[in-house]
Design an enzyme around this catalytic site. Structure first.
Site, PDB file in Angstrom:
ATOM      1  N   ASN A  45       0.787  -1.045   0.000  1.00 64.32           N
ATOM      2  CA  ASN A  45      -0.148  -0.029  -0.002  1.00 64.32           C
ATOM      3  C   ASN A  45       0.816   1.133  -0.007  1.00 64.32           C
ATOM      4  OD1 ASN A  45       0.665  -0.835   2.634  1.00 64.32           O
ATOM      5  ND2 ASN A  45      -1.034   0.353   3.596  1.00 64.32           N
ATOM      6  N   ILE A  46       0.354   2.322  -0.698  1.00 67.75           N
ATOM      7  CA  ILE A  46       1.037   3.384  -0.737  1.00 67.75           C
ATOM      8  C   ILE A  46       0.285   4.783  -0.398  1.00 67.75           C
ATOM      9  CG2 ILE A  46       2.381   4.948  -2.588  1.00 67.75           C
ATOM     10  CD1 ILE A  46       2.538   2.434  -4.055  1.00 67.75           C
ATOM     11  N   GLU A  47       0.460   5.380   0.627  1.00 67.21           N
ATOM     12  CA  GLU A  47      -0.586   6.275   1.105  1.00 67.21           C
ATOM     13  C   GLU A  47      -0.246   7.892   0.549  1.00 67.21           C
ATOM     14  OE1 GLU A  47      -0.954   5.976   5.500  1.00 67.21           O
ATOM     15  OE2 GLU A  47      -2.117   4.216   5.029  1.00 67.21           O
ATOM     16  N   CYS A  56      -4.204   0.629  -2.360  1.00 68.60           N
ATOM     17  CA  CYS A  56      -3.955  -0.519  -1.559  1.00 68.60           C
ATOM     18  C   CYS A  56      -2.930  -1.471  -2.158  1.00 68.60           C
ATOM     19  CB  CYS A  56      -5.201  -1.244  -1.571  1.00 68.60           C
ATOM     20  SG  CYS A  56      -6.636  -0.407  -0.493  1.00 68.60           S
ATOM     21  N   GLU A  58      -3.267  -4.690  -2.630  1.00 69.89           N
ATOM     22  CA  GLU A  58      -3.942  -5.638  -3.818  1.00 69.89           C
ATOM     23  C   GLU A  58      -3.810  -4.873  -5.123  1.00 69.89           C
ATOM     24  OE1 GLU A  58      -4.972  -4.593  -0.938  1.00 69.89           O
ATOM     25  OE2 GLU A  58      -6.395  -5.883   0.139  1.00 69.89           O
ATOM     26  N   CYS A  93     -10.361  -4.528   0.952  1.00 69.64           N
ATOM     27  CA  CYS A  93     -11.368  -3.391   0.833  1.00 69.64           C
ATOM     28  C   CYS A  93     -12.223  -3.637  -0.460  1.00 69.64           C
ATOM     29  CB  CYS A  93     -10.864  -2.123   0.875  1.00 69.64           C
ATOM     30  SG  CYS A  93     -10.184  -1.488  -0.788  1.00 69.64           S
ATOM     31  N   CYS A  96     -10.718  -2.999  -3.816  1.00 63.07           N
ATOM     32  CA  CYS A  96     -10.029  -4.024  -4.357  1.00 63.07           C
ATOM     33  C   CYS A  96     -10.664  -5.338  -4.798  1.00 63.07           C
ATOM     34  CB  CYS A  96      -8.954  -4.397  -3.119  1.00 63.07           C
ATOM     35  SG  CYS A  96      -7.871  -2.918  -3.008  1.00 63.07           S
TER      36      CYS A  96
HETATM   37  N1  THU Z   1      -5.299  -0.971   2.690  1.00 65.06           N
HETATM   38  C1  THU Z   1      -4.738  -2.183   1.712  1.00 65.06           C
HETATM   39  O1  THU Z   1      -3.648  -1.933   1.504  1.00 65.06           O
HETATM   40  N2  THU Z   1      -5.593  -3.158   1.478  1.00 65.06           N
HETATM   41  C2  THU Z   1      -6.957  -3.135   1.643  1.00 65.06           C
HETATM   42  O2  THU Z   1      -7.774  -3.985   1.106  1.00 65.06           O
HETATM   43  C3  THU Z   1      -7.404  -2.365   2.862  1.00 65.06           C
HETATM   44  C4  THU Z   1      -6.643  -1.299   3.508  1.00 65.06           C
HETATM   45  C5  THU Z   1      -4.402  -0.180   3.118  1.00 65.06           C
HETATM   46  C6  THU Z   1      -4.935   1.144   2.724  1.00 65.06           C
HETATM   47  C7  THU Z   1      -4.307   2.166   3.837  1.00 65.06           C
HETATM   48  O3  THU Z   1      -3.105   2.517   3.527  1.00 65.06           O
HETATM   49  C8  THU Z   1      -4.363   1.297   4.921  1.00 65.06           C
HETATM   50  O4  THU Z   1      -4.387  -0.062   4.556  1.00 65.06           O
HETATM   51  C9  THU Z   1      -5.341   1.807   6.006  1.00 65.06           C
HETATM   52  O5  THU Z   1      -6.600   1.698   5.452  1.00 65.06           O
END
Ligand code: THU
Length: 139
Positions: A45-47, A56, A58, A93, A96
């Site tokens: 994941n890359i915020e 996310c 995935e 999520c 995804c």
């Molecule tokens: N996140 C994912 O990478 N995959 C998911 O399916 C659920 C959420 C990440 C997004 C964000 O960076 C962190 O988790 C918190 O939501």
């Protein structure tokens, strides 16, 4: 799926946690995506400071694979937890799940949720996204 391959996918997904960019949530997620012909693509994941551009793990894996010409997939392994500590399954999520629906057969695509090599569960996409809307609905 064979146990050795599952363990390899779990290892790869865990290996992605070190690249996960999460200055805001500190929730680190790693994924490993298996193509029909046995290739593996990873993702983290890359915020983002503006929050909504966050990607996310995935989707990072799917977009890497699709951008390399892949269209057919067998399985994805997902791991995640606060500060990268894996205590519970990190389920994908809704967004995804919808991206998976675009490229995968919901009846057969396998989603492996793991907290370690000894602890995992496998679900089909259909189990996690019942009555999903996909390309067939527009055919
Ligand atoms: N996140 C994912 O990478 N995959 C998911 O399916 C659920 C959420 C990440 C997004 C964000 O960076 C962190 O988790 C918190 O939501």
């Amino acid at each position: 799926m064979d146990r050795e391959l599952i363990e390899k996918m779990i290892d790869l997904a865990i290996g992605q946690l070190q690249y996960s960019y999460t200055p805001y949530s500190h929730f680190k997620v790693g994924a490993a995506l298996l193509t029909k012909d046995g290739k593996l693509y990873t993702g983290c994941n890359i915020e983002n400071a503006a929050y909504t551009p966050t990607n996310c793990a995935e989707r990072t894996a799917f977009f890497k694979a699709v951008s390399e010409g892949e269209r057919e997939f067998r399985a994805i392994c997902i791991v995640g937890g606060k500060d990268g500590v894996l205590t519970e399954y990190a389920a994908p999520c809704g967004v995804c799940r919808q991206v998976m629906m675009e490229f995968c057969n919901p009846e057969t695509f396998q989603i492996i949720l793991a907290t370690g090599k000894e602890q995992y569960e496998i679900f089909t996409l259909k189990e996690l996204l019942p009555m999903g809307f996909g390309p067939d609905n527009l055919a």
